[in-house]
Scaffold this active site. Sequence first.
Site, PDB file in Angstrom:
ATOM      1  N   VAL A 106       0.742  -1.262  -0.114  1.00  0.00           N
ATOM      2  CA  VAL A 106       0.073   0.101   0.145  1.00  0.00           C
ATOM      3  C   VAL A 106       0.802   1.228  -0.020  1.00  0.00           C
ATOM      4  O   VAL A 106       0.419   2.446   0.029  1.00  0.00           O
ATOM      5  CB  VAL A 106      -0.872  -0.031   1.335  1.00  0.00           C
ATOM      6  CG1 VAL A 106      -2.031  -1.236   1.278  1.00  0.00           C
ATOM      7  CG2 VAL A 106      -0.175  -0.064   2.373  1.00  0.00           C
ATOM      8  N   HIS A 122      -4.499  -4.282  -2.087  1.00  0.00           N
ATOM      9  CA  HIS A 122      -4.825  -4.009  -0.962  1.00  0.00           C
ATOM     10  C   HIS A 122      -4.850  -2.686  -0.832  1.00  0.00           C
ATOM     11  O   HIS A 122      -4.994  -2.011   0.274  1.00  0.00           O
ATOM     12  CB  HIS A 122      -3.916  -4.720   0.153  1.00  0.00           C
ATOM     13  CG  HIS A 122      -3.757  -6.051  -0.050  1.00  0.00           C
ATOM     14  ND1 HIS A 122      -2.668  -6.878   0.669  1.00  0.00           N
ATOM     15  CD2 HIS A 122      -4.871  -7.159  -0.437  1.00  0.00           C
ATOM     16  CE1 HIS A 122      -3.000  -8.129   0.519  1.00  0.00           C
ATOM     17  NE2 HIS A 122      -4.339  -8.353  -0.173  1.00  0.00           N
ATOM     18  N   THR A 191       7.171 -11.684  -0.085  1.00  0.00           N
ATOM     19  CA  THR A 191       5.941 -11.865   0.644  1.00  0.00           C
ATOM     20  C   THR A 191       6.052 -12.973   1.545  1.00  0.00           C
ATOM     21  O   THR A 191       6.337 -14.098   0.858  1.00  0.00           O
ATOM     22  CB  THR A 191       4.598 -11.902  -0.412  1.00  0.00           C
ATOM     23  OG1 THR A 191       3.545 -12.024   0.395  1.00  0.00           O
ATOM     24  CG2 THR A 191       4.709 -12.976  -1.617  1.00  0.00           C
ATOM     25  N   ASN A 216      13.044 -14.258  -1.777  1.00  0.00           N
ATOM     26  CA  ASN A 216      13.023 -14.031  -0.389  1.00  0.00           C
ATOM     27  C   ASN A 216      14.007 -14.486   0.773  1.00  0.00           C
ATOM     28  O   ASN A 216      14.531 -15.496   0.376  1.00  0.00           O
ATOM     29  CB  ASN A 216      11.570 -14.639   0.213  1.00  0.00           C
ATOM     30  CG  ASN A 216      11.169 -14.135   1.559  1.00  0.00           C
ATOM     31  OD1 ASN A 216      11.631 -13.813   2.278  1.00  0.00           O
ATOM     32  ND2 ASN A 216       9.573 -13.989   1.305  1.00  0.00           N
ATOM     33  N   PRO A 217      14.782 -13.398   1.350  1.00  0.00           N
ATOM     34  CA  PRO A 217      15.738 -14.259   2.373  1.00  0.00           C
ATOM     35  C   PRO A 217      15.466 -14.959   3.412  1.00  0.00           C
ATOM     36  O   PRO A 217      16.270 -15.808   3.858  1.00  0.00           O
ATOM     37  CB  PRO A 217      16.186 -12.627   2.826  1.00  0.00           C
ATOM     38  CG  PRO A 217      15.131 -11.868   2.912  1.00  0.00           C
ATOM     39  CD  PRO A 217      14.429 -12.287   1.740  1.00  0.00           C
TER      40      PRO A 217
HETATM   41  C1  BJW Z   1      12.147  -9.686   2.203  1.00  0.00           C
HETATM   42  C2  BJW Z   1      13.251  -8.898   2.549  1.00  0.00           C
HETATM   43  C3  BJW Z   1      13.943  -8.277   1.369  1.00  0.00           C
HETATM   44  C4  BJW Z   1      11.975  -9.214   4.442  1.00  0.00           C
HETATM   45  N1  BJW Z   1      13.793  -8.769   0.127  1.00  0.00           N
HETATM   46  N2  BJW Z   1      11.963 -10.162   0.791  1.00  0.00           N
HETATM   47  C5  BJW Z   1      -7.967 -18.875   2.237  1.00  0.00           C
HETATM   48  C6  BJW Z   1      -7.448 -19.214   3.261  1.00  0.00           C
HETATM   49  C7  BJW Z   1      -7.243 -18.776   4.482  1.00  0.00           C
HETATM   50  C8  BJW Z   1      -7.793 -17.619   4.928  1.00  0.00           C
HETATM   51  C9  BJW Z   1      -8.376 -16.992   4.001  1.00  0.00           C
HETATM   52  C10 BJW Z   1      -8.508 -17.337   2.612  1.00  0.00           C
HETATM   53  N3  BJW Z   1      -9.052 -16.516   1.997  1.00  0.00           N
HETATM   54  C11 BJW Z   1      -9.504 -15.416   2.552  1.00  0.00           C
HETATM   55  C12 BJW Z   1      -8.913 -15.552   3.922  1.00  0.00           C
HETATM   56  C13 BJW Z   1      -8.963 -14.534   4.990  1.00  0.00           C
HETATM   57  C14 BJW Z   1      -7.906 -13.675   4.815  1.00  0.00           C
HETATM   58  C15 BJW Z   1      -6.437 -14.104   5.004  1.00  0.00           C
HETATM   59  O1  BJW Z   1      -5.914 -14.484   4.098  1.00  0.00           O
HETATM   60  N4  BJW Z   1      -5.968 -14.497   6.146  1.00  0.00           N
HETATM   61  C16 BJW Z   1      -4.830 -15.272   6.637  1.00  0.00           C
HETATM   62  C17 BJW Z   1      -4.040 -14.244   7.561  1.00  0.00           C
HETATM   63  C18 BJW Z   1      -5.150 -16.695   6.696  1.00  0.00           C
HETATM   64  N5  BJW Z   1      -7.984 -12.767   3.616  1.00  0.00           N
HETATM   65  C19 BJW Z   1      -8.900 -11.446   3.705  1.00  0.00           C
HETATM   66  O2  BJW Z   1      -9.664 -11.231   4.618  1.00  0.00           O
HETATM   67  C20 BJW Z   1      -8.907 -10.683   2.439  1.00  0.00           C
HETATM   68  N6  BJW Z   1     -10.156 -10.607   2.072  1.00  0.00           N
HETATM   69  C21 BJW Z   1     -10.928 -11.618   1.553  1.00  0.00           C
HETATM   70  O3  BJW Z   1     -10.794 -12.717   1.197  1.00  0.00           O
HETATM   71  O4  BJW Z   1     -12.266 -11.202   1.309  1.00  0.00           O
HETATM   72  C22 BJW Z   1     -13.215 -11.984   0.899  1.00  0.00           C
HETATM   73  C23 BJW Z   1     -14.649 -11.432   0.832  1.00  0.00           C
HETATM   74  C24 BJW Z   1     -15.213 -11.715  -0.343  1.00  0.00           C
HETATM   75  C25 BJW Z   1     -16.649 -10.960  -0.498  1.00  0.00           C
HETATM   76  C26 BJW Z   1     -16.870 -10.166   0.438  1.00  0.00           C
HETATM   77  C27 BJW Z   1     -16.216  -9.702   1.485  1.00  0.00           C
HETATM   78  C28 BJW Z   1     -15.087 -10.486   1.713  1.00  0.00           C
HETATM   79  C29 BJW Z   1      -8.444  -9.426   2.424  1.00  0.00           C
HETATM   80  C30 BJW Z   1      -6.937  -9.474   2.826  1.00  0.00           C
HETATM   81  C31 BJW Z   1      -6.636  -7.982   3.086  1.00  0.00           C
HETATM   82  C32 BJW Z   1      -5.023  -7.984   3.715  1.00  0.00           C
HETATM   83  N7  BJW Z   1      -4.967  -6.675   4.185  1.00  0.00           N
HETATM   84  C33 BJW Z   1      -3.494  -6.194   4.653  1.00  0.00           C
HETATM   85  C34 BJW Z   1      -3.280  -5.084   5.488  1.00  0.00           C
HETATM   86  C35 BJW Z   1      -3.363  -3.935   4.323  1.00  0.00           C
HETATM   87  C36 BJW Z   1      -3.524  -2.449   5.069  1.00  0.00           C
HETATM   88  C37 BJW Z   1      -2.289  -2.169   5.663  1.00  0.00           C
HETATM   89  O5  BJW Z   1      -1.111  -2.403   5.258  1.00  0.00           O
HETATM   90  O6  BJW Z   1      -2.389  -2.046   6.825  1.00  0.00           O
HETATM   91  O7  BJW Z   1      -2.398  -6.271   3.382  1.00  0.00           O
HETATM   92  S1  BJW Z   1      -2.847  -7.463   5.777  1.00  0.00           S
HETATM   93  C38 BJW Z   1      -1.068  -7.433   5.303  1.00  0.00           C
HETATM   94  O8  BJW Z   1      -0.772  -8.651   4.756  1.00  0.00           O
HETATM   95  C39 BJW Z   1      -1.397  -6.423   4.090  1.00  0.00           C
HETATM   96  C40 BJW Z   1      -0.161  -7.139   3.340  1.00  0.00           C
HETATM   97  O9  BJW Z   1      -0.255  -6.722   1.894  1.00  0.00           O
HETATM   98  C41 BJW Z   1      -0.547  -8.714   3.193  1.00  0.00           C
HETATM   99  C42 BJW Z   1       0.715  -9.405   2.931  1.00  0.00           C
HETATM  100  O10 BJW Z   1       1.801  -9.502   3.692  1.00  0.00           O
HETATM  101  P1  BJW Z   1       3.245  -9.391   2.836  1.00  0.00           P
HETATM  102  O11 BJW Z   1       3.323  -8.374   1.875  1.00  0.00           O
HETATM  103  O12 BJW Z   1       3.544 -10.794   2.579  1.00  0.00           O
HETATM  104  O13 BJW Z   1       4.252  -9.069   4.510  1.00  0.00           O
HETATM  105  P2  BJW Z   1       4.715  -9.696   5.315  1.00  0.00           P
HETATM  106  O14 BJW Z   1       4.980  -8.988   6.413  1.00  0.00           O
HETATM  107  O15 BJW Z   1       3.847 -10.899   5.760  1.00  0.00           O
HETATM  108  O16 BJW Z   1       6.052 -10.563   4.784  1.00  0.00           O
HETATM  109  C43 BJW Z   1       7.140  -9.848   4.402  1.00  0.00           C
HETATM  110  C44 BJW Z   1       7.931 -10.600   3.595  1.00  0.00           C
HETATM  111  O17 BJW Z   1       9.341 -10.269   3.296  1.00  0.00           O
HETATM  112  C45 BJW Z   1       8.646 -11.824   4.811  1.00  0.00           C
HETATM  113  O18 BJW Z   1       8.588 -13.154   4.013  1.00  0.00           O
HETATM  114  C46 BJW Z   1      10.075 -11.717   4.896  1.00  0.00           C
HETATM  115  O19 BJW Z   1      11.004 -12.734   4.911  1.00  0.00           O
HETATM  116  C47 BJW Z   1      10.291 -10.892   3.350  1.00  0.00           C
HETATM  117  N8  BJW Z   1      11.243  -9.975   3.403  1.00  0.00           N
HETATM  118  N9  BJW Z   1      13.154  -8.468   3.952  1.00  0.00           N
HETATM  119  C48 BJW Z   1      12.767 -10.008  -0.031  1.00  0.00           C
HETATM  120  N10 BJW Z   1      14.847  -7.383   1.771  1.00  0.00           N
END
Ligand code: BJW
Length: 250
Positions: A106, A122, A191, A216-217
């Site tokens: 974001v 997102h 991610t 990814n590290p």
């Molecule tokens: C490096 C590095 C370097 C470090 N180089 N790498 C199926 C199964 C299970 C659950 C669900 C499912 N479908 C839906 C769900 C529920 C839920 C979900 O997924 N929950 C899980 C936690 C289990 N999903 C939702 O609720 C989604 N909505 C939905 O499905 O709606 C259905 C619906 C239909 C109809 C009507 C109504 C609803 C919505 C998901 C929204 C996610 N939002 C967030 C917050 C955004 C706002 C904010 O920023 O505050 O998005 S959550 C957060 O996680 C954010 C991110 O975009 C997202 C992903 O995180 P990301 O980018 O992977 O970051 P990290 O911190 O997790 O990882 C960082 C990585 O970088 C690590 O691996 C490091 O090792 C690596 N790294 N240095 C390369 N130098």
Amino acid sequence: MLIDAAHLAEARRRIAAASDILVLTGAGISAESGVPTFRDALTGLWARFDPEELATEDAYRRQPGLVWDWYEHRRTLVAAAQPNPAHHAIVALAAQKKVTLVTQNVDGLHQRAGSTDVIELHGNLFANKWLDGCGRCEAAPDDGRSPPRCIHCGALMRPGVVWFGEDLPRVARYRAEHAAQTCDLCLVVGTSGMVYPAAGLPGVAKDHGAGVIVVNPQPSALDATADLVLRAPAGQCLPMLWPPCAAAPA
Ligand code: BJW
């Protein structure tokens, strides 16, 4: 971090051979810009909060001031950050091949690096919208209230991001799924692969015959889907995977 030379050579070969690449990015791509990843986001004052509990509508309704201030803190941090070599490398790749860039981030850093047509799954940290607005909502002139409210109906302004339990923007989701079904390579950068539906995209690409490369590290939930895992920071690794473009900074 030392990148395995054989893996690097294999990734370069696969990328050079691909003609339609889906790049899926997460918070890790901005880590080298100094933006904490989502699951590391709560340092200092925020250390006692769980990000998964702050990023929900429910949390916002219960504690709007707290959640709004968290977003204000992150806006300030991101505004001071700069795109890093990984963001710039993706601009260079898109100058050479068909690339669909889908981000969970974001922070807007891809756009600031020069990527166009970024598919934001997102939302965006710098956009706002109204929670239960009256349809003609207007923010009061800055009265120091946190968060701002509508002068007509008192609705709360909220960040224009997608919280847990909320649907993704329909067009962005459709375009991302289409790209996953039609690409011949899916490059997954920075991610944890824990949040759906974004985390399902590499699997869709694989099911449709595409190769999958993860950068990814640390281990991620998408390693098992990948044909190749490059265990390295994105800013170090991506510029080594394809030639730079003339416009990208050194
Ligand atoms: C490096 C590095 C370097 C470090 N180089 N790498 C199926 C199964 C299970 C659950 C669900 C499912 N479908 C839906 C769900 C529920 C839920 C979900 O997924 N929950 C899980 C936690 C289990 N999903 C939702 O609720 C989604 N909505 C939905 O499905 O709606 C259905 C619906 C239909 C109809 C009507 C109504 C609803 C919505 C998901 C929204 C996610 N939002 C967030 C917050 C955004 C706002 C904010 O920023 O505050 O998005 S959550 C957060 O996680 C954010 C991110 O975009 C997202 C992903 O995180 P990301 O980018 O992977 O970051 P990290 O911190 O997790 O990882 C960082 C990585 O970088 C690590 O691996 C490091 O090792 C690596 N790294 N240095 C390369 N130098």
